[in-house]
Design a protein around this motif. Structure first.
Motif, mmCIF file in Angstrom:
data_model
loop_
_atom_site.group_PDB
_atom_site.id
_atom_site.type_symbol
_atom_site.label_atom_id
_atom_site.label_comp_id
_atom_site.label_asym_id
_atom_site.label_seq_id
_atom_site.Cartn_x
_atom_site.Cartn_y
_atom_site.Cartn_z
ATOM 1 N N GLY A 84 0.746 -0.979 -0.525
ATOM 2 C CA GLY A 84 0.105 -0.166 0.007
ATOM 3 C C GLY A 84 1.111 1.310 -0.084
ATOM 4 N N VAL A 85 2.033 1.291 0.787
ATOM 5 C CA VAL A 85 2.381 2.719 0.691
ATOM 6 C C VAL A 85 3.311 2.529 -0.860
ATOM 7 C CG1 VAL A 85 5.736 0.890 1.532
ATOM 8 C CG2 VAL A 85 4.514 3.520 2.253
ATOM 9 N N MET A 86 3.901 1.226 -1.065
ATOM 10 C CA MET A 86 3.918 1.825 -2.636
ATOM 11 C C MET A 86 3.095 2.672 -3.972
ATOM 12 S SD MET A 86 6.036 -1.944 -3.013
ATOM 13 C CE MET A 86 6.170 -1.670 -4.861
ATOM 14 N N VAL A 87 1.558 2.377 -3.624
ATOM 15 C CA VAL A 87 0.832 2.207 -4.552
ATOM 16 C C VAL A 87 0.525 4.391 -3.789
ATOM 17 C CG1 VAL A 87 -1.900 2.394 -4.739
ATOM 18 C CG2 VAL A 87 -0.138 0.307 -4.622
ATOM 19 N N MET A 88 0.936 4.057 -2.296
ATOM 20 C CA MET A 88 0.243 5.614 -1.623
ATOM 21 C C MET A 88 2.108 6.672 -2.795
ATOM 22 S SD MET A 88 0.188 6.652 2.215
ATOM 23 C CE MET A 88 1.896 6.280 2.475
ATOM 24 N N ALA A 89 2.795 5.764 -2.981
ATOM 25 C CA ALA A 89 4.282 6.719 -2.553
ATOM 26 C C ALA A 89 4.263 7.697 -4.074
ATOM 27 C CB ALA A 89 5.152 6.112 -2.172
ATOM 28 N N VAL A 90 3.780 6.017 -4.874
ATOM 29 C CA VAL A 90 3.493 6.726 -6.581
ATOM 30 C C VAL A 90 2.344 7.597 -6.860
ATOM 31 C CG1 VAL A 90 3.210 5.366 -9.169
ATOM 32 C CG2 VAL A 90 4.378 4.628 -7.544
ATOM 33 N N ALA A 91 1.626 7.452 -5.906
ATOM 34 C CA ALA A 91 0.561 8.715 -6.570
ATOM 35 C C ALA A 91 0.086 9.659 -5.701
ATOM 36 C CB ALA A 91 -0.912 7.790 -5.308
ATOM 37 N N LEU A 92 1.235 9.823 -4.561
ATOM 38 C CA LEU A 92 1.285 10.943 -4.282
ATOM 39 C C LEU A 92 2.522 12.087 -5.094
ATOM 40 C CD1 LEU A 92 1.708 10.646 -0.572
ATOM 41 C CD2 LEU A 92 -0.106 11.857 -1.957
ATOM 42 N N THR A 93 3.379 11.523 -5.626
ATOM 43 C CA THR A 93 3.598 11.574 -7.102
ATOM 44 C C THR A 93 3.762 11.810 -8.154
ATOM 45 O OG1 THR A 93 5.620 10.225 -5.787
ATOM 46 C CG2 THR A 93 6.630 10.490 -7.714
ATOM 47 N N LEU A 194 -4.698 22.083 -5.479
ATOM 48 C CA LEU A 194 -5.460 20.866 -5.720
ATOM 49 C C LEU A 194 -5.075 19.604 -6.028
ATOM 50 C CD1 LEU A 194 -8.936 21.104 -6.341
ATOM 51 C CD2 LEU A 194 -8.291 21.595 -8.101
ATOM 52 N N SER A 195 -3.929 19.091 -6.566
ATOM 53 C CA SER A 195 -3.370 17.967 -6.837
ATOM 54 C C SER A 195 -3.701 17.093 -5.428
ATOM 55 C CB SER A 195 -2.655 17.578 -7.825
ATOM 56 O OG SER A 195 -2.614 18.586 -8.918
ATOM 57 N N TRP A 196 -2.481 17.766 -4.382
ATOM 58 C CA TRP A 196 -2.076 17.174 -3.304
ATOM 59 C C TRP A 196 -3.375 16.933 -2.890
ATOM 60 C CZ3 TRP A 196 2.125 15.022 -1.123
ATOM 61 C CH2 TRP A 196 3.556 15.391 -1.591
ATOM 62 N N THR A 197 -5.024 17.616 -2.577
ATOM 63 C CA THR A 197 -5.819 17.640 -1.835
ATOM 64 C C THR A 197 -6.296 16.563 -2.418
ATOM 65 O OG1 THR A 197 -5.937 19.874 -1.491
ATOM 66 C CG2 THR A 197 -7.538 18.943 -1.170
ATOM 67 N N LEU A 198 -6.599 16.650 -3.176
ATOM 68 C CA LEU A 198 -7.168 15.299 -4.610
ATOM 69 C C LEU A 198 -7.050 14.028 -3.823
ATOM 70 C CD1 LEU A 198 -8.337 17.184 -7.751
ATOM 71 C CD2 LEU A 198 -10.102 16.666 -6.071
ATOM 72 N N LEU A 199 -5.613 14.019 -4.185
ATOM 73 C CA LEU A 199 -4.912 12.982 -4.099
ATOM 74 C C LEU A 199 -4.800 12.353 -2.781
ATOM 75 C CD1 LEU A 199 -1.825 12.898 -6.860
ATOM 76 C CD2 LEU A 199 -3.321 11.995 -7.158
ATOM 77 N N PHE A 200 -4.529 13.120 -1.941
ATOM 78 C CA PHE A 200 -4.464 12.635 -0.092
ATOM 79 C C PHE A 200 -5.248 12.412 -0.309
ATOM 80 C CE2 PHE A 200 -4.903 13.710 4.182
ATOM 81 C CZ PHE A 200 -3.395 13.160 4.555
ATOM 82 N N ILE A 201 -6.886 12.838 -0.205
ATOM 83 C CA ILE A 201 -8.223 12.275 -0.043
ATOM 84 C C ILE A 201 -8.598 10.772 -0.346
ATOM 85 C CG2 ILE A 201 -10.460 12.583 -0.363
ATOM 86 C CD1 ILE A 201 -9.608 15.616 -0.416
ATOM 87 N N LEU A 202 -8.423 10.353 -1.700
ATOM 88 C CA LEU A 202 -7.632 9.710 -2.067
ATOM 89 C C LEU A 202 -7.513 8.230 -1.917
ATOM 90 C CD1 LEU A 202 -7.424 10.097 -6.261
ATOM 91 C CD2 LEU A 202 -9.284 9.033 -5.266
ATOM 92 N N VAL A 203 -5.703 9.019 -0.503
ATOM 93 C CA VAL A 203 -4.624 7.668 0.148
ATOM 94 C C VAL A 203 -5.693 8.052 1.367
ATOM 95 C CG1 VAL A 203 -2.738 7.668 1.246
ATOM 96 C CG2 VAL A 203 -2.860 8.388 -1.410
ATOM 97 N N VAL A 204 -6.139 8.974 2.041
ATOM 98 C CA VAL A 204 -6.613 8.681 3.227
ATOM 99 C C VAL A 204 -8.087 7.538 2.760
ATOM 100 C CG1 VAL A 204 -7.733 9.703 4.991
ATOM 101 C CG2 VAL A 204 -5.580 10.936 3.943
ATOM 102 N N ASN A 226 -12.834 2.963 -4.666
ATOM 103 C CA ASN A 226 -10.960 4.185 -4.666
ATOM 104 C C ASN A 226 -10.507 3.075 -5.612
ATOM 105 O OD1 ASN A 226 -9.519 5.276 -4.577
ATOM 106 N ND2 ASN A 226 -9.753 5.810 -1.740
ATOM 107 N N PRO A 227 -10.178 4.092 -6.616
ATOM 108 C CA PRO A 227 -8.950 3.288 -7.100
ATOM 109 C C PRO A 227 -7.573 3.037 -6.717
ATOM 110 C CG PRO A 227 -9.122 5.655 -7.853
ATOM 111 C CD PRO A 227 -10.662 5.473 -7.135
#
Length: 275
Positions: A84-93, A194-204, A226-227
């Motif tokens: 999951g952290v691998m997906v999270m790191a890539v998603a935020l990147t 906006l990008s960080w906010t949207l991705l952070f919501i998806l990750v949380v 959630n993708p």
């Protein structure tokens, strides 16, 4: 009296009309802009620093601060959390794709591209292809850290390789969200926020940190679609060697939906320019 003759300059090879160079195809133009994106990473190494630091901080902090409370021991939680952290790191990147594109828009790069005889969308696709290097770093770093901390995937080397390949595909598809934001807002600061906010919501709001089965029924239903959750489930299955056809089918469907929704919106916004 002699009549002066007009002097004529010999027409050399330089004056002779030459053949026009062939027009760059869609793939060639996209690869060129992809190389440009790699050069921008070279001159802005802080983008890679973020990709390195975020997964390290998340892996260490969550594993040793809350891992015991959630899974009973840090080792058991690491086995659950690392995919999951691998997906999270890539998603935020992926947010950087839209931020960098917005900077190009702000500096007039897109206006110059529109005057070139190339496929107009190649600047978008090329930027996303170039960012594959950043995604690879963001996914490999937590994996190496996890191996150093004792993570041993049951799926072996083959499962890890398949998981990494899938993660690159998912990152490319998810990056269309950041790309859409990048060509829609007016300033790089707004694009970043906006990008960080949207991705952070998806990750949380995903199953990255805790099992979705522990959540209320109504919330579990939202988490499942959630993708980020879908990709995380597929990553866990691939790395454990237990991935099912259903899990991978949902994962590829999530990738297709992301592209089908956000790619046309991005192309539309890019074609309209700023108004």
């Amino acid at each position: 009296m002699t009549t002066s003759q007009p002097m004529t300059r010999a027409r050399g090879p330089l004056a002779a009309p030459g053949e026009r160079p062939p027009r760059a195809g869609a793939l060639s133009a996209s690869m060129t802009f992809g190389w440009r994106a790699l050069l921008k990473i070279k001159h802005s190494p802080n983008q890679l620093v973020d990709a390195l630091m975020l997964p390290v901080i998340f892996t260490l902090s969550f594993t040793y601060l809350v891992g015991g409370a959630i899974a009973g021991s840090p080792g058991r939680y690491l086995h659950f959390f690392l995919p999951g952290v691998m997906v999270m790191a890539v998603a935020l990147t992926t947010a950087y794709t839209g931020i960098v594109l917005n900077q190009d828009v702000d500096q007039g790069v897109f206006d110059r591209v529109r005057s070139l005889p190339v496929w107009q969308s190649s600047v978008l696709v090329g930027a996303m292809l170039g960012d594959v290097v950043r995604y690879a770093v963001a996914s490999v770093v937590p994996l190496l850290l996890g191996l150093a901390l004792g993570f041993r995937p049951d799926g072996g080397v083959g499962g890890v390789v398949l998981a990494l390949l899938f993660l690159q595909l998912f990152a490319f598809c998810l990056a269309w969200i950041g790309t859409f934001v990048g060509v829609s807002v007016r300033t790089p600061t707004a694009a970043q926020t906006l990008s960080w906010t949207l991705l952070f919501i998806l990750v949380v709001a995903s199953n990255v940190m805790v099992p979705q089965q522990t959540m209320p029924g109504w919330l579990e239903g939202l988490i499942k679609v959630n993708p980020i959750s879908v990709a995380t489930t597929a990553m866990r299955g691939l790395m454990d060697g237990t991935a099912t056809a259903g899990q991978m089918g949902w994962a590829f469907l999530a990738c297709a939906v992301l592209v089908a929704v956000f790619a046309p919106l991005t192309m539309y916004r890019y074609g309209r320019g700023r108004h």
